[in-house]
Design an enzyme around this catalytic site. Structure first.
Site, PDB file in Angstrom:
ATOM      1  N   GLU A   1      10.365   0.660  10.009  1.00 52.19           N
ATOM      2  CA  GLU A   1      11.377   1.685   9.689  1.00 52.19           C
ATOM      3  C   GLU A   1      10.719   3.030   9.936  1.00 52.19           C
ATOM      4  O   GLU A   1       9.844   3.448   9.177  1.00 52.19           O
ATOM      5  CB  GLU A   1      11.791   1.578   8.213  1.00 52.19           C
ATOM      6  CG  GLU A   1      12.509   0.300   7.847  1.00 52.19           C
ATOM      7  CD  GLU A   1      13.905   0.230   8.426  1.00 52.19           C
ATOM      8  OE1 GLU A   1      14.438   1.256   8.873  1.00 52.19           O
ATOM      9  OE2 GLU A   1      14.446  -0.885   8.447  1.00 52.19           O
TER      10      GLU A   1
ATOM     11  N   LYS B   1       0.848  -1.207   0.000  1.00 52.16           N
ATOM     12  CA  LYS B   1       0.000   0.000   0.000  1.00 52.16           C
ATOM     13  C   LYS B   1       0.877   1.248   0.000  1.00 52.16           C
ATOM     14  O   LYS B   1       1.516   1.582   0.998  1.00 52.16           O
ATOM     15  CB  LYS B   1      -0.908   0.031   1.230  1.00 52.16           C
ATOM     16  CG  LYS B   1      -1.974   1.117   1.070  1.00 52.16           C
ATOM     17  CD  LYS B   1      -2.572   1.569   2.374  1.00 52.16           C
ATOM     18  CE  LYS B   1      -1.735   2.571   3.092  1.00 52.16           C
ATOM     19  NZ  LYS B   1      -1.511   3.848   2.377  1.00 52.16           N
TER      20      LYS B   1
ATOM     21  N   GLU C   1      10.759  15.432  14.667  1.00 53.41           N
ATOM     22  CA  GLU C   1      11.092  15.328  13.247  1.00 53.41           C
ATOM     23  C   GLU C   1      10.269  16.381  12.484  1.00 53.41           C
ATOM     24  O   GLU C   1       9.048  16.278  12.403  1.00 53.41           O
ATOM     25  CB  GLU C   1      10.725  13.921  12.773  1.00 53.41           C
ATOM     26  CG  GLU C   1      11.197  13.623  11.387  1.00 53.41           C
ATOM     27  CD  GLU C   1      10.864  12.194  10.985  1.00 53.41           C
ATOM     28  OE1 GLU C   1       9.768  11.709  11.301  1.00 53.41           O
ATOM     29  OE2 GLU C   1      11.713  11.560  10.327  1.00 53.41           O
TER      30      GLU C   1
ATOM     31  N   CYS D   1      14.020  10.318   6.206  1.00 52.80           N
ATOM     32  CA  CYS D   1      14.051   9.838   7.583  1.00 52.80           C
ATOM     33  C   CYS D   1      15.429  10.016   8.196  1.00 52.80           C
ATOM     34  O   CYS D   1      15.549  10.269   9.383  1.00 52.80           O
ATOM     35  CB  CYS D   1      13.648   8.373   7.630  1.00 52.80           C
ATOM     36  SG  CYS D   1      14.599   7.355   6.507  1.00 52.80           S
TER      37      CYS D   1
HETATM   38  P1  NAD Z   1       2.829   8.110   7.926  1.00 52.65           P
HETATM   39  O1  NAD Z   1       3.150   7.224   9.054  1.00 52.65           O
HETATM   40  O2  NAD Z   1       1.800   9.157   8.102  1.00 52.65           O
HETATM   41  O3  NAD Z   1       2.367   7.273   6.649  1.00 52.65           O
HETATM   42  C1  NAD Z   1       3.157   6.233   6.118  1.00 52.65           C
HETATM   43  C2  NAD Z   1       2.250   5.208   5.462  1.00 52.65           C
HETATM   44  O4  NAD Z   1       1.405   4.633   6.452  1.00 52.65           O
HETATM   45  C3  NAD Z   1       1.306   5.790   4.393  1.00 52.65           C
HETATM   46  O5  NAD Z   1       1.170   4.846   3.350  1.00 52.65           O
HETATM   47  C4  NAD Z   1      -0.002   5.937   5.154  1.00 52.65           C
HETATM   48  O6  NAD Z   1      -1.134   5.910   4.301  1.00 52.65           O
HETATM   49  C5  NAD Z   1       0.047   4.724   6.066  1.00 52.65           C
HETATM   50  N1  NAD Z   1      -0.754   4.816   7.279  1.00 52.65           N
HETATM   51  C6  NAD Z   1      -1.101   5.922   7.979  1.00 52.65           C
HETATM   52  N2  NAD Z   1      -1.865   5.569   9.050  1.00 52.65           N
HETATM   53  C7  NAD Z   1      -2.001   4.225   9.027  1.00 52.65           C
HETATM   54  C8  NAD Z   1      -2.659   3.276   9.869  1.00 52.65           C
HETATM   55  N3  NAD Z   1      -3.339   3.651  10.941  1.00 52.65           N
HETATM   56  N4  NAD Z   1      -2.584   1.964   9.557  1.00 52.65           N
HETATM   57  C9  NAD Z   1      -1.888   1.568   8.471  1.00 52.65           C
HETATM   58  N5  NAD Z   1      -1.250   2.416   7.628  1.00 52.65           N
HETATM   59  C10 NAD Z   1      -1.293   3.735   7.917  1.00 52.65           C
HETATM   60  O7  NAD Z   1       4.218   8.745   7.500  1.00 52.65           O
HETATM   61  P2  NAD Z   1       4.494   9.857   6.407  1.00 52.65           P
HETATM   62  O8  NAD Z   1       4.361  11.184   7.062  1.00 52.65           O
HETATM   63  O9  NAD Z   1       3.734   9.586   5.180  1.00 52.65           O
HETATM   64  O10 NAD Z   1       6.017   9.548   6.062  1.00 52.65           O
HETATM   65  C11 NAD Z   1       7.046  10.189   6.642  1.00 52.65           C
HETATM   66  C12 NAD Z   1       7.616   9.372   7.793  1.00 52.65           C
HETATM   67  O11 NAD Z   1       8.235   8.189   7.283  1.00 52.65           O
HETATM   68  C13 NAD Z   1       8.691  10.113   8.523  1.00 52.65           C
HETATM   69  O12 NAD Z   1       8.520   9.935   9.905  1.00 52.65           O
HETATM   70  C14 NAD Z   1       9.956   9.428   8.064  1.00 52.65           C
HETATM   71  O13 NAD Z   1      11.034   9.541   8.942  1.00 52.65           O
HETATM   72  C15 NAD Z   1       9.514   8.028   7.872  1.00 52.65           C
HETATM   73  N6  NAD Z   1      10.435   7.297   6.982  1.00 52.65           N
HETATM   74  C16 NAD Z   1      11.271   6.344   7.540  1.00 52.65           C
HETATM   75  C17 NAD Z   1      12.176   5.664   6.731  1.00 52.65           C
HETATM   76  C18 NAD Z   1      13.131   4.648   7.325  1.00 52.65           C
HETATM   77  O14 NAD Z   1      13.694   3.857   6.580  1.00 52.65           O
HETATM   78  N7  NAD Z   1      13.317   4.618   8.630  1.00 52.65           N
HETATM   79  C19 NAD Z   1      12.231   5.934   5.370  1.00 52.65           C
HETATM   80  C20 NAD Z   1      11.375   6.892   4.836  1.00 52.65           C
HETATM   81  C21 NAD Z   1      10.469   7.560   5.665  1.00 52.65           C
END
Ligand code: NAD
Length: 490
Positions: free
Chosen positions: A253, A178, A384, A287
Site C-alpha cells: 500500500e 514493525k 507526493e 496517502c
Molecule cells: P516510509 O516508506 O519511509 O516508511 C514506512 C515504513 O517502512 C516505516 O516503518 C519505515 O521504518 C519502514 N522502512 C523504511 N525503509 C525500509 C526498508 N528499507 N526496509 C523495510 N522497511 C523500511 O514511508 P513514510 O514516509 O513513513 O510514510 C508515508 C508514506 O506512506 C506515504 O508515501 C504514504 O502515501 C504512504 N501510505 C500509504 C497508505 C496506503 O494505504 N496506500 C497508507 C498510509 C501511508
C-alpha cells in the site's frame, strides 16, 4: 487517562514487554511541542529473530489450534478493549503524531470497527468442491499463509497497524509488526490489550525499529512467509526487490497523488468544503489526500477564491484541543521537506494563494497552503508532498479532466464532484485508481476494498480481498474408485 511523560516502552514479543537485546531506548517526541513524550526500545536483528521464532511457535502451537469461532470472539474482544480504552489511545496517538484529537477519535473508532468487520468476515473462509468427472472428488482448503512480517508508517500508526493485523489474525496467521520508530506507542499498547483479552503469546509481536535495519531484516527473514507493507513508493520498491529472490508473498500500500475533479455542474456548497477537508485532514499526511484539485475552467477563479477562504480560516494548533482542525506535522524535518516542495513549486511558476510557509513558534506546524496556476507536469503536481499543500489545476472538459487525473504515476483514490449522475459513473470507470468517490469525500469503510493501481501498490485492505491475501489455497484430489490405479500398466 493522561500519558505518563518520559515513560519507557519495551518491545512486545511472545506476550511480554521486553527490552531490546541492544538495550537501546530512543526518545519519542510530541511534534506539536518538540517535547519528549517517552522513550521506546528499538529492535535489532536479534529481537526480530526472537519475534519471528515466537510467531512461528504460536502458529504451530496454541494459535494454530484456535478454532475460527474463537478467533472471531478474540477479534471482537479486542474491538471491545479498544473502545473501552479509546480515551487513552486517542490521547497517546494525538500527542505522538501531532494530529488533531477530533480526527484521531474517529481513527480509534475505525480501528475497533475493523476488528469487528474481520471477526465476521472470517466466516466466509471456506473451500469449494468442483466436479472433475470420473471417480475423482476434489476440494480446496484455505490455510493461513503463515508468519507475516508487517511494516507500517507514522501517519496513522494505530489504524494502519489494525488494517494489517485484522485480516492476518482473522485468517489465522501470526504477525511480527514493525511500526515506524517515531510512532511506536499506540500499537505497543494495542498488543498489550490483545494479550489481556486472551490472544495466545506470540500471535502478535511488535518490534519498533529502523526501516533499513530491523525492517529490511524482517522482510528478508527466512521465517517470514508473507510481507505486507504500507509506506512510500520508494521503500515499497526496495521491499519488492528484497522479496523477489525468495519469492515471498507481498502486498504493498504505497503513495498517492489523488485527484479531486470538480465539474461546473457540481453542488459547490458541498464540493468546496469537502475538497478542503479532503486535503487538510491529518494535515495532508494521508496517502489518499486529494492533493490535486482539478477544476473546470469556467469555475476556476471562483473556486480558488472560495477554497482559499476556507483554508485560511481552518483552526491550526494544539492537537489536544477539541476545536483544532489541523494539527502539526510529524517532525520539523518533515515540515522543512514540505516547505522545500512549495519553494520549488514557486520557482516553477506556481502562485501561493494562501499559506506557503511554516507557522511561527514551537512545533512542526505548516500553514494550509493553496497553490494556483499549477501545470500538471510540475513537481508539486506529480510528487507526493505529504503535507497541507494543494495544487489547483484547470481543465477544459470531461476528456481533459480524465487525462490530467490519470497523468501521474500513482493511482490510489479519486473524487468526482458533478451534478450529472451519468457523468459521475462514466468518469469513475475511466480513472485509473483503486477507489473513486462520487460526490462524497470519505475514503475508508470496512468492507470496501482499499488499495492502489499503478505505483500506489497492489493488494487490498479493509475487505474480503484483504482476508484472501493472508490465505493459501490448496487443491486436494481424492480417488473414490473401487479399482486400483495402474497408469504404467505394470
Ligand atoms: P516510509 O516508506 O519511509 O516508511 C514506512 C515504513 O517502512 C516505516 O516503518 C519505515 O521504518 C519502514 N522502512 C523504511 N525503509 C525500509 C526498508 N528499507 N526496509 C523495510 N522497511 C523500511 O514511508 P513514510 O514516509 O513513513 O510514510 C508515508 C508514506 O506512506 C506515504 O508515501 C504514504 O502515501 C504512504 N501510505 C500509504 C497508505 C496506503 O494505504 N496506500 C497508507 C498510509 C501511508
Amino acid at each position: 487517562m493522561a500519558v505518563a511523560i518520559d515513560s519507557e516502552h519495551g518491545l512486545f514479543i511472545d506476550g511480554q514487554v521486553v527490552e531490546a537485546a541492544s538495550g537501546e531506548l530512543r526518545d519519542v517526541f510530541e511534534p506539536a511541542t518538540g517535547n519528549v513524550l517517552g522513550r521506546a526500545a528499538m529492535a535489532g536483528e536479534a529481537d526480530v529473530d526472537r519475534a519471528v521464532e515466537a510467531a512461528r511457535a504460536a502458529l504451530e502451537g496454541p494459535w494454530g489450534r484456535t478454532a475460527p469461532t474463537e478467533r472471531s470472539r478474540l477479534l471482537h474482544a479486542l474491538a471491545d478493549a479498544i473502545a473501552a480504552n479509546r480515551k487513552e489511545l486517542a490521547e497517546l496517538e494525538s500527542r505522538n503524531v501531532g494530529k488533531a484529537i477530533s480526527s484521531v477519535k474517529a481513527e480509534i473508532a475505525g480501528a475497533a470497527e475493523n476488528f469487528r468487520f474481520f471477526a465476521s468476515a472470517l466466516g466466509t473462509i471456506g473451500g469449494r468442491s468442483t466436479p472433475v468427472g470420473g471417480s475423482l472428488l476434489s476440494y480446496t482448503l484455505k490455510e493461513p499463509v503463515g508468519v507475516c512480517g508487517q511494516i507500517v508508517p507514522w501517519n496513522y500508526p494505530l489504524l494502519m497497524a489494525v488494517w494489517k493485523l485484522s485480516p492476518a489474525l482473522a485468517a489465522g496467521c501470526s504477525v511480527v509488526l514493525k511500526p515506524d520508530p517515531q510512532t511506536p506507542l499506540s500499537v505497543l499498547r494495542l498488543a498489550e490489550l490483545a494479550n489481556e483479552v486472551g490472544f495466545p503469546a506470540g500471535t502478535i509481536n511488535i518490534v519498533p525499529g529502523d526501516g533499513p535495519g530491523a525492517g529490511a531484516y524482517l522482510v528478508r527473514h527466512p521465517g517470514v512467509d508473507k510481507v505486507a507493507f504500507t509506506g512510500s513508493t520508494r521503500t515499497g520498491s526496495e521491499i519488492m526487490r528484497l522479496c523477489s529472490e525468495p519469492i515471498k508473498r507481498l502486498t504493498l500500500e504505497l503513495g498517492g497523488k489523488s485527484p479531486n475533479l470538480v465539474f461546473a455542474d457540481a453542488k459547490l456548497d458541498d464540493a468546496i468544503p469537502s475538497s478542503v477537508w479532503s486535503i487538510y485532514y491529518a494535515a495532508g499526511q494521508s496517502c489518499e489526500a486529494r492533493s490535486r484539485v482539478l477544476v473546470e475552467k469556467s469555475l476556476y477563479d471562483e473556486f480558488v477564491a472560495r477554497f482559499a477562504d476556507y483554508a485560511q480560516r481552518l483552526r491550526v494548533g494544539d492537537p489536544l484541543d477539541a476545536e483544532t482542525q489541523v494539527g502539526s506535522l510529524i517532525s520539523t524535518a518533515h515540515r522543512d521537506r514540505v516547505h522545500g516542495f512549495v519553494e520549488r513549486g514557486i520557482a516553477e511558476g506556481a502562485e501561493v494563494v494562501t499559506g506557503g510557509e511554516p507557522r511561527t513558534g514551537a512545533g512542526a506546524f505548516y500553514r494550509p497552503t493553496v497553490l494556483a496556476g499549477v501545470e500538471n507536469s510540475m513537481e508539486v503536481a506529480q510528487e507526493e508532498i505529504f503535507g497541507p499543500v494543494v495544487t489547483v489545476i484547470p481543465f477544459e472538459d470531461e476528456q481533459d479532466a480524465i487525462r490530467i487525473a490519470n497523468d501521474v504515476r500513482y493511482g490510489l483514490f479519486a473524487t468526482v464532484w458533478t451534478g450529472d449522475p451519468a457523468r459521475g459513473h462514466r468518469v469513475a470507470a475511466r480513472i485509473k485508481s483503486g477507489m473513486v468517490g462520487i460526490n462524497m469525500p470519505f475514503t475508508a469503510f470496512p468492507g470496501i476494498p482499499f488499495g492502489g493501481y499503478k505505483q500506489s501498490g497492489f493488494g487490498r485492505e479493509l475487505s474480503v480481498e484483504a482476508l484472501d491475501s493472508y490465505l493459501e489455497t490448496k487443491g486436494v484430489l481424492v480417488s473414490t474408485s473401487a479399482k486400483p490405479f495402474n497408469p504404467f500398466g505394470l
